[in-house]
Design an enzyme around this catalytic site. Structure first.
Site: not given
Ligand code: UDP
Length: 368
Positions: A349, A347, A279, A299
C-alpha cells in the site's frame, strides 16, 4: 559524478526518496520512461474532476508520522472508502460487516452472523487453509465466498482461487459491527487537488527527465551519479537473466458522462465472473464533487506479458523463489538501492512505500 543519486522512476518511492535527499542538501536526477511524473499515483483533471488514471488510490495509514509526512505536501480530505459490491444486480456493502451479513442472510445481530459463518465454516471442513479459497471459506463461509470473493478474485488474478496465496484475502477486514469503512487504519483521505501536485512538490529540488528509459540512458550517459535508486521491475534491471517474474496487468476505460451522479459511490465492485471488469470508479465521489458532469473508469484485469504495464506482482511460490534469487543479486550491487512495488516485488500500500522510502533515504544519507 554530477549527482549524488540517479533515481529511476518518478513514482511514490522515487519522489519521497528524492525529497529526503534534496532536503538534506543532496542532489538527484530523477528519470522516468513515462511522459509524466507520479507513477501510478498520477491524477489528471477531466471535466472538473481529478481522475485517478492508474486506478483508485486512497491514502490510509495507522502511522501518525507517515500521515503527518504526507500532509506537508497537501491537505487531505475526509474521504472514507466504503465500496459497494454488485453481484448480478444484488447490492452488498463491503468490507464484510454486519450490513453485508444482513443483506446476505437477513441476520441482525453479531451473534446470529457469527453462528451463520460458523455453520458454513464447519460445512467446508477446513482446519488449516492452504490457499485463498480455503482461507475465504474459513473466514466468511460459502455464500460470501461465492457471491463476493470468487468471481472478483479470479478475474483480478486470472487464475483459480485455489492457486492463490491466502494472504491476499487477509487484506480485507471482517467485522461484526455496522461499519462500512474498508480500512482499519486510523488516518485516511485523498489529497485535495489530486496526487500529481503532491509528487511534483516532492520532486521540487531534483532534476527530472521524463520519457527517458533507464537502460539506454545509463548506456549513453555513464557516470551521472554515485548511486542509483531503482524502482522499476527488479527482473528487468538484471535483463531477466534468471527468468521473468509474473505480474498482473490492468486496462482502464475512462469516459466523461453528462450525468451529475452515475453510481452514487466512488467504487462499485462487480463480483460476478461474467462482467469483464472488476470495478467502476466514479472519481468525483473521492472529492465530494458537485459539478454537472462525471467521469467513470472501468477497470479490466489483463494478462501481463513482457512490454505490458506490470501492476501487481504475483507472489506465488515460483515467483517468490525467483525473486529471492534476484534479491541476492541485488544485494551484491552496493551502488544500487531497490525499492517500491516493482523493485521489491511486493504488493505494497502507499503508506508502506512512503515508510520504506524514508528509511532507505535515511540509511543512504548516513553514508554520503
Ligand atoms: N476482494 C474480493 N471481493 C471484493 C474486493 C476484494 O474478493 O469485492 C479480494 C480479492 O481477492 C482481491 C483482494 O480482496 O484480490 C484485495 O482487493 P483490493 O480491492 O484491496 O485490491 P487493490 O485495491 O489493491 O487492487
Amino acid at each position: 559524478m554530477i549527482y549524488d543519486f540517479l533515481i529511476v522512476g518518478a513514482g511514490l518511492f522515487g519522489a519521497v526518496f528524492a525529497h529526503e535527499i534534496t532536503s538534506r542538501g543532496g542532489t538527484c536526477l530523477v528519470i522516468d520512461r513515462r511522459p509524466r511524473a507520479g507513477g501510478n499515483l498520477y491524477t489528471e483533471e477531466m471535466a472538473g474532476v481529478n481522475v485517478h488514471c492508474h486506478g483508485a488510490h486512497i491514502f490510509h495509514t495507522d502511522n501518525k508520522e507517515i500521515w503527518d509526512y504526507m500532509r506537508q505536501f497537501a491537505e487531505f480530505n475526509h474521504f472514507v472508502n466504503a465500496p459497494i459490491a454488485d453481484f448480478r444486480g444484488e447490492i452488498y456493502n463491503l468490507p464484510f460487516n454486519m450490513n453485508t451479513f444482513h443483506q446476505m442472510w437477513g441476520v441482525k445481530t453479531p451473534a446470529e452472523a457469527k453462528e451463520m459463518i460458523a455453520r458454513q465454516r464447519a460445512d467446508a471442513g477446513i482446519t488449516t487453509p492452504r490457499n485463498l479459497e480455503e482461507q475465504a471459506l474459513c473466514l466468511v463461509g460459502r455464500d460470501i465466498y461465492e457471491k463476493l470473493i470468487k468471481g472478483y478474485t479470479e478475474k483480478q488474478w486470472g487464475t483459480d482461487c485455489r492457486n492463490l496465496p491466502a494472504f491476499i484475502i487477509r487484506r480485507l477486514p471482517l467485522r461484526f459491527t455496522y461499519d462500512n469503512n474498508y480500512f482499519n487504519d486510523r488516518y485516511q483521505g485523498i489529497p485535495i487537488g489530486g496526487y500529481t501536485p503532491v509528487v511534483e512538490k516532492m520532486l521540487q529540488g531534483s532534476d527530472v527527465r521524463l520519457g527517458v528509459d533507464y537502460a539506454s540512458f545509463s548506456r549513453l550517459n555513464p557516470g551521472q551519479a554515485a548511486r542509483t535508486v531503482y524502482t522499476g521491475a527488479i527482473d528487468e534491471f538484471f535483463d531477466y537473466s534468471l527468468g521473468v517474474l509474473g505480474y498482473r496487468s490492468l486496462r482502464f476505460e475512462t469516459e466523461i458522462l453528462d450525468t451529475e451522479n452515475y453510481q452514487g459511490n466512488a467504487i462499485v465492485n462487480y463480483t460476478d465472473r461474467e462482467t469483464p471488469y472488476t470495478r467502476i470508479i466514479e472519481h468525483k465521489h473521492f472529492e465530494f464533487g458537485r459539478g454537472p458532469r462525471t467521469v467513470v473508469t472501468r477497470e479490466y484485469p489483463a494478462a501481463w506479458r513482457l512490454g505490458a504495464e506490470p501492476y501487481y506482482p504475483i507472489n506465488n511460490e515460483e515467483n517468490t523463489a525467483l525473486y529471492e534469487k534476484y534479491k541476492s543479486l541485488a544485494g551484491e550491487r552496493g551502488d544500487v538501492i531497490f525499492g517500491g512495488r516493482l523493485g521489491d516485488y511486493a504488493y505494497y500500500d502507499m503508506d508502506k512505500v512512503v515508510g520504506k522510502a524514508l528509511q532507505a533515504a535515511f540509511d543512504a544519507a548516513g553514508r554520503t
